[in-house]
Design a protein around this motif. Structure first.
Motif, mmCIF file in Angstrom:
data_model
loop_
_atom_site.group_PDB
_atom_site.id
_atom_site.type_symbol
_atom_site.label_atom_id
_atom_site.label_comp_id
_atom_site.label_asym_id
_atom_site.label_seq_id
_atom_site.Cartn_x
_atom_site.Cartn_y
_atom_site.Cartn_z
ATOM 1 N N THR A 395 0.827 -1.223 0.000
ATOM 2 C CA THR A 395 0.000 0.000 0.000
ATOM 3 C C THR A 395 0.852 1.260 0.000
ATOM 4 N N LYS A 397 3.528 1.685 -1.625
ATOM 5 C CA LYS A 397 3.978 1.943 -3.002
ATOM 6 C C LYS A 397 2.817 2.287 -3.949
ATOM 7 N N THR A 398 1.602 1.885 -3.593
ATOM 8 C CA THR A 398 0.484 2.040 -4.557
ATOM 9 C C THR A 398 -0.656 2.900 -4.008
ATOM 10 N N CYS A 399 -1.167 2.590 -2.851
ATOM 11 C CA CYS A 399 -2.397 3.223 -2.362
ATOM 12 C C CYS A 399 -2.175 4.615 -1.771
ATOM 13 N N CYS A 402 -3.142 7.176 -4.291
ATOM 14 C CA CYS A 402 -4.409 6.917 -5.012
ATOM 15 C C CYS A 402 -5.530 7.786 -4.421
ATOM 16 N N CYS A 446 -10.311 -2.168 -8.057
ATOM 17 C CA CYS A 446 -9.199 -1.247 -7.815
ATOM 18 C C CYS A 446 -8.897 -0.453 -9.081
ATOM 19 N N ARG A 448 -6.048 1.066 -9.566
ATOM 20 C CA ARG A 448 -4.618 0.912 -9.884
ATOM 21 C C ARG A 448 -4.249 -0.580 -9.815
ATOM 22 N N GLN A 451 -0.629 -1.869 -11.035
ATOM 23 C CA GLN A 451 0.438 -1.474 -10.115
ATOM 24 C C GLN A 451 0.385 -2.289 -8.821
ATOM 25 N N VAL A 452 -0.839 -2.534 -8.309
ATOM 26 C CA VAL A 452 -0.961 -3.311 -7.072
ATOM 27 C C VAL A 452 -0.494 -4.748 -7.286
ATOM 28 N N ALA A 455 3.255 -4.810 -7.500
ATOM 29 C CA ALA A 455 3.877 -4.593 -6.194
ATOM 30 C C ALA A 455 3.774 -5.839 -5.330
#
Length: 823
Positions: A395, A397-399, A402, A446, A448, A451-452, A455
């Motif tokens: 999360t 790195k991605t969320c 977002c 989601c 993204r 990307q998730v 990751a």
């Protein structure tokens, strides 16, 4: 009714009697301890001895005993020197006032010289004897000059003799003072110490010369009493020695007592020879010696008086408690009391050693339990934490960047968390490939999604590496726990073995000796260490038989009939000369024996093979056969395989269980080097009592058991040793029978014939075609067949064969009817 009352009253009476006996014994022990404290610890005994030594004279003129005694007490127990001086001076004054003044002056001069020049620790005893000599010479010369105003050569000679005797007595008394003033544990006395004690006691008794009770000489009574005590305590040698020394001291003190030396020596000899008769036998020896020597020495005139003196010493001897004589015997080497005391001491040492070993065993067991404790609840909590850390990294790195972060994690936390967890699980199960259906469903949820997923896939690699590392740590902990537990078990067995006391089998030893001697064979001592069925252990000494083999051909078969099981000669140490004794150990024969054969060849016909093998009988009646194949060929492979077997053999001989031994060897090999040099292991453990076999195969070739026309294949699979630190060892058990032929081989044998499509079938056919069951011939034939089939030696080849046989003794049991024992 009377019977019932009697049955009730008698136990009550017995209880009261036991309580009364216990009370009396306790009172006597308390009295003995109190008396010992007063006489020994308070120094009263030194005062009494000093009084008698102060009175002791030689030739009614010389007094060499007092000053050496004071010097010895001053050197050993300085705190007891004043009370001993009081006794010495009192004894000297009881003879004549001049003796007391001379003794006091000698003591004063001795202390003055000692204070002026105190001797060093290394030479203090010798120096003190020289100080005694000097003091007596100076005081003697001064006394002679003051008394006569002249000094003659005779006077100088007498002074020199007195001082010389005093110098020697100083060294003698120094050895005796610790026995009189220090309460020490029972220990054996050296011969010099025993003689020194006897000289001191005889010198003390010299102080009683002239004392008489109803015309009976006190010194004669005490000297014969002393001979009686030591004759019973130490036997003929000690008794006669006491008689000679005591008689010599008395003869120096008074010429009239010269014949007493013969009487005392003869009494000590006879009394010691009759010590088996206890006090009565020793007393009879004294009376016989008194009668014979009395008639020979003084004729019939004084024989009655001499007999009365002997009877008085006998009466005093009979009143002496047996414990006192027993305590004296404990200090004399060679006596049964001394041997028993030494055995008790060794038993205490053994028990203490066993206790310490058992404590170490408990420590290793506790360490093993500590390493093997795995809290499952803690593991679940750690897994949850690691999963949280895993998703937190994803999360982050991605969320975090977002716009739907609040909606996913604040409003739909469980859905988001479970969705990511499911993606992680499917990536883990499908080797990093996510099913399209799962990716499509996650894409709808989601914004993204790619990307998730990327990751999670990236973090999964670190997560898996971390899990593998944790697994290795757990496996290492388990291996260490197993090793510690194995060491604990070995040490516990060792402690029990230490505590195993040699059992007393005196009756059985005598019966075996009589049975064999009745047969016509002469044997020496027989010592039985164990009569347990299947574990008999007997040691025997027999006369030199000039190589006729009486132990193997006659004694062992007779023992087999006596004990009801097969007994064989385990070891034999023949005499070095014709009239000597052979020492032989007889033990139970194993029910089965193993006969082995080996054939091997190095790659290309070379001298160094990468294969190694061992056949060894280890403890507890087990036989081990092992083959190890080092990876590759040449010296390095030979070194690896040899080291593997050496380590394994040491572990097995130490008593560690087979699986733990193999795991321990593997752990050592895997940690020893980072080079990719590994080795296989093929191990067979055969129990020689029931022929049960355990096969432990580490990446090794199948083995075969040939039982008549039937073939049994033994195989299991494990990685080679040294690749990973932890691996499971598959154990295959098989019940062997007499006549079975076990064939073990390396991969060079099994994979050599290149044209053979099914080597398993080919090997079974060759084994069935064998016309012999001799292990060595079978090994040679199989190796030759393999080389002929291949044409060349492309790899190291080793084959080990073993045949199981009933252990049939060479000689049948010889019937002996005088003794029969069943364990």
């Amino acid at each position: 009714m009377e019977k019932i009352e009697r049955n009730i009253i008698e136990p009550i009476t017995d209880v009261h009697l036991d309580e009364a006996k216990t009370g009396v014994l306790n009172w006597l022990q308390h009295l003995q301890k109190k008396t010992e404290d007063i006489f020994v610890r308070k120094g009263i005994v030194l005062a009494i001895i000093g009084f008698l030594l102060g009175r002791a004279l030689i030739l009614s003129q010389l007094a060499p005993f007092g000053l050496p005694f004071f010097a010895a007490v001053y050197m050993i127990r300085r705190d007891r020197a004043p009370i001993s001086l009081i006794g010495l001076v009192a004894g000297a004054f009881s003879v004549h006032y001049s003796n007391g003044i001379s003794l006091f002056a000698s003591v004063f001069l001795l202390l003055l010289i000692y204070k002026i020049k105190e001797p060093g620790l290394d030479t203090q005893f010798k120096t003190m004897s020289l100080y005694v000599f000097t003091s007596l010479v100076v005081v003697g010369v001064a006394e002679q000059y003051i008394r006569n105003r002249t000094f003659q050569i005779y006077d100088g000679m007498m002074i020199g003799i007195e001082a010389g005797l005093a110098m020697i007595l100083t060294l003698i008394f120094i050895q005796c003072i610790p026995l009189l003033s220090i309460r020490k544990k029972t220990q054996g006395l050296k011969t010099e110490e025993i003689i020194s004690v006897i000289i001191l006691l005889a010198s003390v008794m010299t102080g009683t010369i002239g004392w008489a009770i109803y015309d009976l000489s006190v010194e004669h009574i005490l000297s014969r009493y002393l001979v009686l005590v030591f004759g019973l305590a130490g036997g003929a040698a000690i008794g006669s020695t006491v008689g000679v020394v005591t008689g010599l001291i008395f003869s120096l003190a008074s010429i009239a007592s010269l014949y007493q030396m013969s009487l005392l020596a003869f009494s000590g000899l006879l009394g010691g020879l009759l010590k088996e008769g206890k006090k009565a036998g020793v007393s009879i020896g004294l009376l016989i010696a008194t009668l014979l020597i009395g008639l020979y020495g003084e004729g019939s005139n004084n024989i009655l008086l001499t007999m009365y003196e002997s009877l008085a010493s006998v009466a005093l001897f009979l009143l002496t408690p047996a414990t006192i004589i027993g305590n004296i015997a404990k200090h004399i080497p060679g006596t049964m009391e001394h041997s028993y005391e030494q055995q008790q001491y060794m038993k205490r040492i053994r028990d203490v050693t066993a206790q310490r070993v058992a404590q170490f065993s408990n420590v290793f067991e506790a360490l093993s339990a500590s390493f093997s404790q795995i809290d499952e609840r803690v593991d679940v909590e750690e897994e949850d934490k690691e999963l949280d850390y895993f998703l937190s990294n994803v999360t982050e790195k991605t969320c975090q960047i977002c716009f739907k972060k609040e909606q996913c994690w604040s409003k739909n936390f469980d859905t988001t968390y479970e969705g990511m967890q499911e993606i992680m699980r499917q990536l883990y199960e499908n080797d990093g490939q996510l099913p399209q259906q799962t990716a499509k469903e996650w894409g709808k949820y989601c914004s993204r999604s790619p990307q998730v997923i990327s990751a999670i896939s990236q973090e999964l690699m670190y997560y898996q590496a971390n899990q593998r590392l944790k697994k290795q740590v757990k496996e290492s902990r388990k291996l260490v726990a197993d090793q510690l537990l194995g060491v604990s078990a070995v040490m516990d067995d060792f402690a029990k073995e230490i505590q195993r006391e040699r059992q007393n089998h005196h009756i059985q030893e005598e019966q075996i000796r009589e049975a064999i001697q009745d047969f016509g064979l002469s044997i020496g001592h027989v010592e039985i260490y164990s009569l347990e069925q299947g574990n008999v252990d007997i040691e025997m000494s027999v006369p030199y038989c000039n190589g006729r083999g009486e132990c193997e051909k006659l004694i062992a078969p007779m023992l087999s009939d006596i004990l009801g099981e097969t007994i064989v000669v385990h070891s034999e140490e023949c005499a070095a000369y014709p009239n000597g004794q052979c020492h032989t150990v007889f033990r139970s024969a194993k029910k089965f024996t193993v006969e082995t054969g080996v054939a091997h060849a190095a790659k290309g016909g070379g001298l160094v093979s990468g294969d190694s093998y061992t056949t060894v009988e280890i403890g507890c009646g087990k036989y081990a056969i092992a083959i190890s194949d080092g990876m590759g060929n040449g010296e390095r492979a030979h070194f690896e395989s040899t080291e593997t077997l050496k380590l394994l053999q040491k572990f097995l001989l130490s008593g560690i269980e087979e699986k733990i031994a193999i795991k321990s060897v593997n752990s050592v090999l895997s940690l020893r080097t980072t080079d990719e040099i590994f080795s296989t292991l093929d191990l067979a453990m055969i129990d020689l009592q029931d022929a049960k076999a355990k096969f432990l195969k580490i990446c090794s070739i199948p083995s075969f058991i040939k039982r008549g026309d039937k073939l049994i294949k033994i195989e299991s699979g494990n990685l080679p040793m040294g690749i990973i630190q932890e691996f499971d060892v598959d154990v295959v058990s098989e019940e062997l029978k007499a006549g079975d032929l076990l064939i073990m081989m390396s991969d060079g044998i099994f994979e050599a014939p290149g044209h053979v499509e099914n080597f398993d079938f080919w090997m079974k056919r060759k084994l069935k075609e064998l016309k012999t069951d001799d292990p060595q011939e079978v090994a040679d034939i199989i190796l030759e067949e393999v080389i002929r089939a291949k044409g060349t030696i492309d790899d190291d080849m080793t084959i080990v064969t073993a045949r199981i046989k009933h252990n049939t003794p060479k000689w049948a049991a010889i019937p002996v009817n005088s003794f029969r024992k069943r364990a």
